[in-house]
Write a protein that holds these residues in place. Sequence first.
Motif, mmCIF file in Angstrom:
data_model
loop_
_atom_site.group_PDB
_atom_site.id
_atom_site.type_symbol
_atom_site.label_atom_id
_atom_site.label_comp_id
_atom_site.label_asym_id
_atom_site.label_seq_id
_atom_site.Cartn_x
_atom_site.Cartn_y
_atom_site.Cartn_z
ATOM 1 N N THR A 398 16.320 53.635 74.858
ATOM 2 C CA THR A 398 17.602 53.007 75.172
ATOM 3 C C THR A 398 18.587 53.115 74.016
ATOM 4 N N ALA A 399 18.097 52.993 72.791
ATOM 5 C CA ALA A 399 18.985 53.086 71.623
ATOM 6 C C ALA A 399 19.612 54.466 71.508
ATOM 7 N N PHE A 400 18.855 55.500 71.867
ATOM 8 C CA PHE A 400 19.415 56.851 71.839
ATOM 9 C C PHE A 400 20.430 57.058 72.952
ATOM 10 N N LEU A 401 20.125 56.529 74.128
ATOM 11 C CA LEU A 401 20.963 56.800 75.289
ATOM 12 C C LEU A 401 22.219 55.935 75.336
ATOM 13 N N GLN A 402 22.153 54.721 74.843
ATOM 14 C CA GLN A 402 23.261 53.791 75.008
ATOM 15 C C GLN A 402 24.519 54.248 74.260
ATOM 16 N N SER A 403 25.643 54.108 74.913
ATOM 17 C CA SER A 403 26.918 54.466 74.285
ATOM 18 C C SER A 403 27.197 53.543 73.099
ATOM 19 N N PRO A 404 27.632 54.089 71.958
ATOM 20 C CA PRO A 404 27.879 53.243 70.783
ATOM 21 C C PRO A 404 29.121 52.361 70.928
ATOM 22 N N VAL A 405 29.980 52.628 71.922
ATOM 23 C CA VAL A 405 31.167 51.778 72.083
ATOM 24 C C VAL A 405 30.856 50.523 72.894
ATOM 25 N N VAL A 406 29.669 50.483 73.488
ATOM 26 C CA VAL A 406 29.264 49.298 74.250
ATOM 27 C C VAL A 406 28.872 48.208 73.269
ATOM 28 N N ARG A 407 29.436 47.044 73.450
ATOM 29 C CA ARG A 407 29.141 45.913 72.561
ATOM 30 C C ARG A 407 27.898 45.166 73.026
ATOM 31 N N ALA A 408 27.070 44.753 72.082
ATOM 32 C CA ALA A 408 25.867 44.002 72.403
ATOM 33 C C ALA A 408 26.134 42.509 72.489
ATOM 34 N N PHE A 409 27.119 42.021 71.725
ATOM 35 C CA PHE A 409 27.396 40.581 71.653
ATOM 36 C C PHE A 409 28.894 40.335 71.821
ATOM 37 N N ASP A 410 29.223 39.167 72.346
ATOM 38 C CA ASP A 410 30.625 38.779 72.372
ATOM 39 C C ASP A 410 30.985 38.137 71.033
ATOM 40 N N ASP A 411 32.205 37.645 70.926
ATOM 41 C CA ASP A 411 32.678 37.101 69.648
ATOM 42 C C ASP A 411 31.909 35.854 69.221
ATOM 43 N N GLU A 412 31.251 35.208 70.166
ATOM 44 C CA GLU A 412 30.501 34.007 69.841
ATOM 45 C C GLU A 412 29.015 34.282 69.643
ATOM 46 N N GLY A 413 28.657 35.563 69.668
ATOM 47 C CA GLY A 413 27.263 35.923 69.435
ATOM 48 C C GLY A 413 26.388 35.908 70.662
ATOM 49 N N ASN A 414 26.978 35.768 71.840
ATOM 50 C CA ASN A 414 26.193 35.794 73.070
ATOM 51 C C ASN A 414 25.984 37.235 73.531
ATOM 52 N N PHE A 415 24.866 37.463 74.215
ATOM 53 C CA PHE A 415 24.592 38.804 74.718
ATOM 54 C C PHE A 415 25.609 39.193 75.782
ATOM 55 N N LEU A 416 25.955 40.485 75.790
ATOM 56 C CA LEU A 416 26.837 41.043 76.805
ATOM 57 C C LEU A 416 26.070 42.038 77.662
ATOM 58 N N GLN A 417 26.428 42.112 78.921
ATOM 59 C CA GLN A 417 25.864 43.139 79.785
ATOM 60 C C GLN A 417 26.431 44.499 79.382
ATOM 61 N N SER A 418 25.630 45.529 79.566
ATOM 62 C CA SER A 418 26.047 46.860 79.104
ATOM 63 C C SER A 418 27.027 47.524 80.061
ATOM 64 N N GLY A 419 26.993 47.147 81.317
ATOM 65 C CA GLY A 419 27.901 47.765 82.277
ATOM 66 C C GLY A 419 27.356 49.021 82.914
ATOM 67 N N SER A 420 26.114 49.400 82.610
ATOM 68 C CA SER A 420 25.497 50.572 83.223
ATOM 69 C C SER A 420 24.015 50.284 83.433
ATOM 70 N N ILE A 422 21.709 51.525 81.849
ATOM 71 C CA ILE A 422 21.063 51.456 80.537
ATOM 72 C C ILE A 422 21.313 50.052 79.992
ATOM 73 N N PRO A 423 20.290 49.248 79.822
ATOM 74 C CA PRO A 423 20.506 47.821 79.541
ATOM 75 C C PRO A 423 20.850 47.542 78.084
ATOM 76 N N ASN A 424 21.229 46.315 77.830
ATOM 77 C CA ASN A 424 21.377 45.808 76.473
ATOM 78 C C ASN A 424 19.964 45.561 75.953
ATOM 79 N N ILE A 425 19.457 46.502 75.159
ATOM 80 C CA ILE A 425 18.059 46.429 74.742
ATOM 81 C C ILE A 425 17.807 45.247 73.823
ATOM 82 N N PHE A 426 18.824 44.812 73.080
ATOM 83 C CA PHE A 426 18.647 43.626 72.239
ATOM 84 C C PHE A 426 18.343 42.399 73.098
ATOM 85 N N ALA A 427 19.033 42.304 74.235
ATOM 86 C CA ALA A 427 18.791 41.183 75.146
ATOM 87 C C ALA A 427 17.414 41.292 75.786
ATOM 88 N N ARG A 428 17.037 42.506 76.120
ATOM 89 C CA ARG A 428 15.714 42.701 76.725
ATOM 90 C C ARG A 428 14.613 42.229 75.780
#
Length: 1006
Positions: A398-420, A422-428
């Motif tokens: 997932t780290a190789f495939l995920q787009s680097p412009v996708v954010r893992a966290f919002d400004d408050e440090g909460n997990f964000l959905q990846s939008g594809s 390919i999941p947010n592997i940090f959240a997983r």
Amino acid sequence: MKVKKLLGMLVVMLFFMTSAQSQEKTITGTITDQTGVPLPGVNIVVQGTSNGTQSDFDGFYTINADVGQILVYTYLGQRTIQRTIGSQNTIDIQMEEDASQLEEVVVIGYGNQEERKIIQNLGIVKEEAIENLQVVSADQLLQGQSAGTQIVNASGVLGSAAVIRVRGVNSINSGSQPLIVIDGVPVTDTEGNTLNRGGNTDINPLSFVNPNDIESLTVLKDAGATSIYGSRGANGVILITTKKGRRNSKAQLTLDVSTQFTESTDVPDILSADEFRQWKSEIATIQNGTPTSPEDLGLGAIGSGGTDWLAGVQRTGVSQNYNLGVRGGGEKTSYFFGLDFQDAQGFVIGNDQQRTGARINIDSDVTNWLKAGMNLGITNNRLARVFVENEIDAPFTTAFLQSPVVRAFDDEGNFLQSGSFIPNIFARVALDDRELKTFRVIGNAFTEITPFEGLTWRSEFGMDWLSVEETTREAEFNTPGGLGQVVSVREERWLTNQTLNYTPTLGEDHSLNVLLGLNYEETLRTRLNVTSTGFLTDGLRNLGSGSTPAVLNGDRFPSRLFGLFSRASYDYKGRYLVEGSLRRDGSSRFGVNNRFGYFWSVAAGWIVSDEAFMDSVSFIDYLSLRASIGTVGNDRLGTFPSLGLFNAGGFGDYNGESGVVPNQPPNPDLKWEESETLDIGLKSTFLAGRLNFNVSYFKKTTSDLLLNQVLPPQTGLRFISRNIGELENKGWEFDVSSINVLTENFEWRTSFNITTIENTITQLNEDAATDAQGRRIIDGPIQRAIEGESLNNFFLIRYVGVNSQTGDAEWLDADGNITTTPNSGDRVVTGSPLPDFSGGMTNTFRYKDFDLSVLMNYSYGNDVVIDGLRFADGADAIGGIVNVRKQNLNIWRQPGDNAFLPSPNSSTFNPFNQRSTQQQLDASYLRIKNVTLGYNMPSETLEKLGGLFSGVRFYATATNLFTLKKDEMDGIDPEVTDDIDPRFQGESFFTAPQAKSYLIGARLTF
């Protein structure tokens, strides 16, 4: 008067008691071997007492004893020496080699054998070669140390199994892993009990034995050695012998404590968020002919942030290891107790392991005709699992495939959905739980009855009991409604071995040993897979809390094995040797028409150096020739390969009614795959033991390979498995070891081995597919097995590169002509994952109290296909949403550019990353596998510590310290594979690389 006599007697008794007390003294001395080198670990016991000690690393010892008492000096492989204490306070001892004892340490199938008389082909790794190696699992002790044995670690993920090959690949559709036997108990390692999780590599079955408990490893390679294991010996046999006690030795307690730091060996450089934005923007600008910004592409502005996913899934893992061992024995009993605890943290996030183990090995001479004992190892393991590769839950994939412009966290440090997808592997990793708990007991108990000299009956009962439970709980954020799953596997193997060993007295010139044996094993594996969905909250962890529970499967797999075997060894004058073995195996896995099979071997040897005409050749210490031929089988066919099977449950649903669906046709003629091996070898020692040279040639022909034969459509089944194929492995093995320098203060030893193997498929089934040349083939997306060639051939389109003048990517068609529009018909044989040669080298140095060991392993001539590069190179993979390697920044822009990526306006731009030799890389390497520097505290310092310690050792170890490889492998570990299946060897997707580790520790001996 009586009082005076009584007082006089008391005075006399006190005088003699005082006199006797004054005779006790402290004896010191130094013990050396035949060459004058200090010998540590020699047992010194006051005869008839429990008073004893051991020599330290410098060979020094000290002991209190009385004048007139006898000191007994014993050491494995050396003659027992006795010294009577007189007026002297110092007794120095030079031990003498006892060949009759030395040879008995070599373990073979169902017994031991004198090393100089061995005419089997064995790879022997003794305690002195591994005692200072710090490794995670037992298979790593063999890497680079035994010719003909190739070990490729599947990945750097904790718990992953290694691919072990003894003399090459011996099967196509059946298993090619060797049989592993621990203290006489064959270990179960089927796919059903090792729970694959991404990459077909499963859990490492050798993770259940503590490497610190291992005394020696023996690899059985030729038929002379393996035929005694019959239908399970075709892939080789690895015998693991754990530490035993020592007779007439005081209890020795050893505490080993270490801390380890791990990181990845090598990972590719991939684009940062801004590099990705600029790259995508430039490509779009060229293609559109007008400036296109990252914002136009929905990638955000330069500097607007992103995520370094690859860095985020890595960490510096910190591990703690504790090992405690107690070893000793009296005149009739010896014992070894071991405890170990490992708290390991992998370099991949979410990957942790805690292992606790205990071992008890004990044997005792109950009477002069009865001996009894047991070997028992218990392991409890808790593994926080991560998927290995080719799964969206695999961190590296997932780290190789995920787009680097996708954010893992919002400004408050909460997990964000990846939008594809390919999941947010940090959240997983953070929110999901995936724990594997295993409990394993491997052991046996035995009695040995000797009714008269020369005959021994050994009765042995053993078990391998395995309980595996994997619990998964996926959180609402990652899986709407949540998901819970429990996979429970229990495998129980019970066995008995009954052997009669007869060694008659035939005179001075003749020696005969006859072994008769019975082996019975019963194995039952049960598996239950239960899931549940629809959880109200993540706080509800139990499956019963889900609204929709389901039983996915519940299976039962029994099997039985019954074997009768015999081995006879004869020698004349100790130099003309012959040996033969025969085994009859019956297995429930085979068809009713081939339920039983016979396996045999004959071997002969000649110890040339014992001949009279060799007396004048003073520089040759030992020279022997040997040859063997025989057959063995491979029963890794599955549990019910010969039976007609049906699917029921959900598969058999018929309009809501229960039913069954045919799944596998019966084959009553199915049997084992059989290998016939010819082995010829030479073994030699020169220059008073300073140089050893061994060479072997082997040719192994495997017939009755299990292949799939196509069935007529009206049967309702696609194919049936039949014994119809044949392949051949042949090659050379070389072993060289030397003592380069040997002085009082400095020692340098070297061992080197190299193996070359040629693999050829000689026959496939008649209805197999054929290629353009009419050759029978087994085709796959990356590899093709071809009759008359190797089993493992990369079969790909040949990539040439980017034309510097046109900017087009170019390939070769089947005829070798340049093309920009290749197709599947242009695939040809382009290489092989099998090396031209492989091996290892170890150098050990000792200077006074310091020692240094450097172990290297290497492989040359093999390629790998990193299939993940189809996604990590090019701009169009999965709709262009995935990240790429930095090489892709080198885009063709104008004539003369020596570019990596074709022109964005080229018709070859999108198909650039199609499967081809662009992903095939030269995986030849030389790796510094293990470097250990140790310091052993001298005896003078130990004395100043009050005699509390008999030995103190400090050490530092580096693993996978450096790898010499081709530039094209930059960022890629050459020593990985994502599949244990022999047909897919040398393939990888986004497999986590090997771990580079640094370890410091101390070993305290009391």
